[in-house]
Enzyme design. Structure first.
Site, PDB file in Angstrom:
ATOM      1  N   GLU A 134       0.831  -1.180   0.289  1.00 57.30           N
ATOM      2  CA  GLU A 134      -0.138   0.089   0.112  1.00 57.30           C
ATOM      3  C   GLU A 134       0.738   1.304   0.071  1.00 57.30           C
ATOM      4  O   GLU A 134       0.519   2.272  -0.501  1.00 57.30           O
ATOM      5  CB  GLU A 134      -1.085  -0.024   1.306  1.00 57.30           C
ATOM      6  CG  GLU A 134      -1.779   1.332   1.254  1.00 57.30           C
ATOM      7  CD  GLU A 134      -2.684   1.450   2.425  1.00 57.30           C
ATOM      8  OE1 GLU A 134      -3.182   2.460   2.781  1.00 57.30           O
ATOM      9  OE2 GLU A 134      -3.015   0.478   3.024  1.00 57.30           O
ATOM     10  N   CYS A 203      -8.520   3.216   7.881  1.00 59.46           N
ATOM     11  CA  CYS A 203     -10.055   2.855   7.185  1.00 59.46           C
ATOM     12  C   CYS A 203     -10.901   2.527   8.456  1.00 59.46           C
ATOM     13  O   CYS A 203     -10.416   1.999   9.815  1.00 59.46           O
ATOM     14  CB  CYS A 203      -9.973   1.835   6.243  1.00 59.46           C
ATOM     15  SG  CYS A 203      -9.678   0.224   6.940  1.00 59.46           S
ATOM     16  N   SER A 276      -8.423  -9.483   6.203  1.00 61.65           N
ATOM     17  CA  SER A 276      -8.145 -10.297   5.244  1.00 61.65           C
ATOM     18  C   SER A 276      -8.144 -11.718   5.566  1.00 61.65           C
ATOM     19  O   SER A 276      -7.916 -12.621   4.616  1.00 61.65           O
ATOM     20  CB  SER A 276      -6.735  -9.995   4.418  1.00 61.65           C
ATOM     21  OG  SER A 276      -5.621 -10.063   5.536  1.00 61.65           O
TER      22      SER A 276
END
Length: 317
Positions: A134, A203, A276
């Protein structure tokens, strides 16, 4: 002769846990691409950081590669949820490749923020972990040297910048909320005029999963975080648990990786999963506990998530 009675244990199950909307969308993109275009569908880098997920998609016909040069002509390629530098879609366009971008929309938001700040003349400080896909993708949105990386509070003092220069900071989306707040505070002390993002970059899923761990960290003897060792959000959950007072916090990829000796004497164990990690691995860990213990399961919901992200138009039909 009676069977030996199992010792009792309480499993406190964090909610929310596991897949976030961005991960769910990325996996759907690969699965729908396989259904629409047939195998193989190529994926640049791990679609998300979880070997179970990657191997499950490989079994369906996905092929994971490091670079676009490995993708045969005429086959679709998917970019991972972590985002990619601008050079990657540029190369795909030059080669007239058909590609699907599975970048999490919240990562894309950070990319757009970086571009906006650069356009108005700000030097940008990115809070994140060096080498993480990222971070590589975010830094790759702008010319080399436009973004400076800060990993920890101590790095702020080493920034070679004029305190009067127009500055702004952005962050990786999967960081520790508390640790990032400490770094931001240090930046504001050294650079009082530094501009922050219009909206928090970390997030919602990262924030929610960390808050859920904090909610029971003081009530359990140990915490297990299901996730991969290269998963930033999973590693942060372990760190958050430790900072919140749980001295026995462990990352496990699946049930076979549990160090039962390290849990000796534990009567209450917290259980969560990184963004994930699929729910099937949570079920697997609970089953492993039930093999050894008389399990009392407690669900601890701190917030309900109902966020969904749109799929690429090419897959909507």
């Amino acid at each position: 002769m009676t069977a030996e009675r199992k010792p009792s244990i309480t499993l406190k199950l964090a909610s929310p846990r596991g897949f976030c909307a961005g991960v769910d969308r990325a996996i759907q993109i690969v699965e729908l691409a396989l259904a629409k275009y047939g195998a193989p569908v190529y994926v640049r880098h791990e679609i998300v950081h979880n070997r179970f997920v990657v191997e499950s998609l490989e079994a369906k016909g996905a092929v994971f590669v490091d670079e676009l040069a490995e993708v045969p002509e005429g086959r679709p390629v998917v970019f991972s949820a972590h985002g990619v530098p601008k050079s990657v879609p540029d190369e795909a366009e030059r080669r007239r490749m058909f590609y699907l971008d599975a970048t999490c929309p919240l990562v894309s938001k950070v990319h757009r923020e970086a571009e906006r700040l650069h356009e108005i003349g700000r030097r940008i400080v990115l809070i994140g972990h060096a080498g993480h896909p990222e971070v590589v993708g975010t830094m790759g949105q702008l010319p080399e040297g436009a973004v400076m990386l800060v990993e920890r509070v101590e790095d702020v003092a080493r920034l070679d910048l004029d305190s009067a220069a127009p500055l702004a900071y952005i962050t990786q989306t999967t960081l520790s909320v508390d640790e990032t707040a400490d770094i931001v505070a240090a930046l504001k002390v050294r650079f009082p005029a530094i501009e922050g993002p219009r909206k928090e970059d970390i997030c919602y899923a990262t924030t929610n999963r960390q808050a859920a761990v904090k909610s029971f960290a003081g009530e359990v003897d140990a915490i297990l975080v299901i996730g991969a060792p290269n998963s930033s959000n999973s590693l942060r959950l372990v760190e958050v648990a430790e900072r919140a007072g749980c001295k026995r916090a462990f990352l496990v990829q699946r049930a076979s990786g549990i160090d039962w000796a390290a849990l000796e004497g534990a009567r209450a164990v917290g259980l969560t999963a990184g963004a994930s990690a699929p729910e099937v691995l949570v079920d697997e860990v609970i089953a492993a506990f039930r093999d050894r213990f008389d399990v009392r399961l407690e669900m601890l919901e701190t917030v309900r998530e109902d966020i969904r992200f749109k799929l690429p138009r090419a897959l909507e039909a």
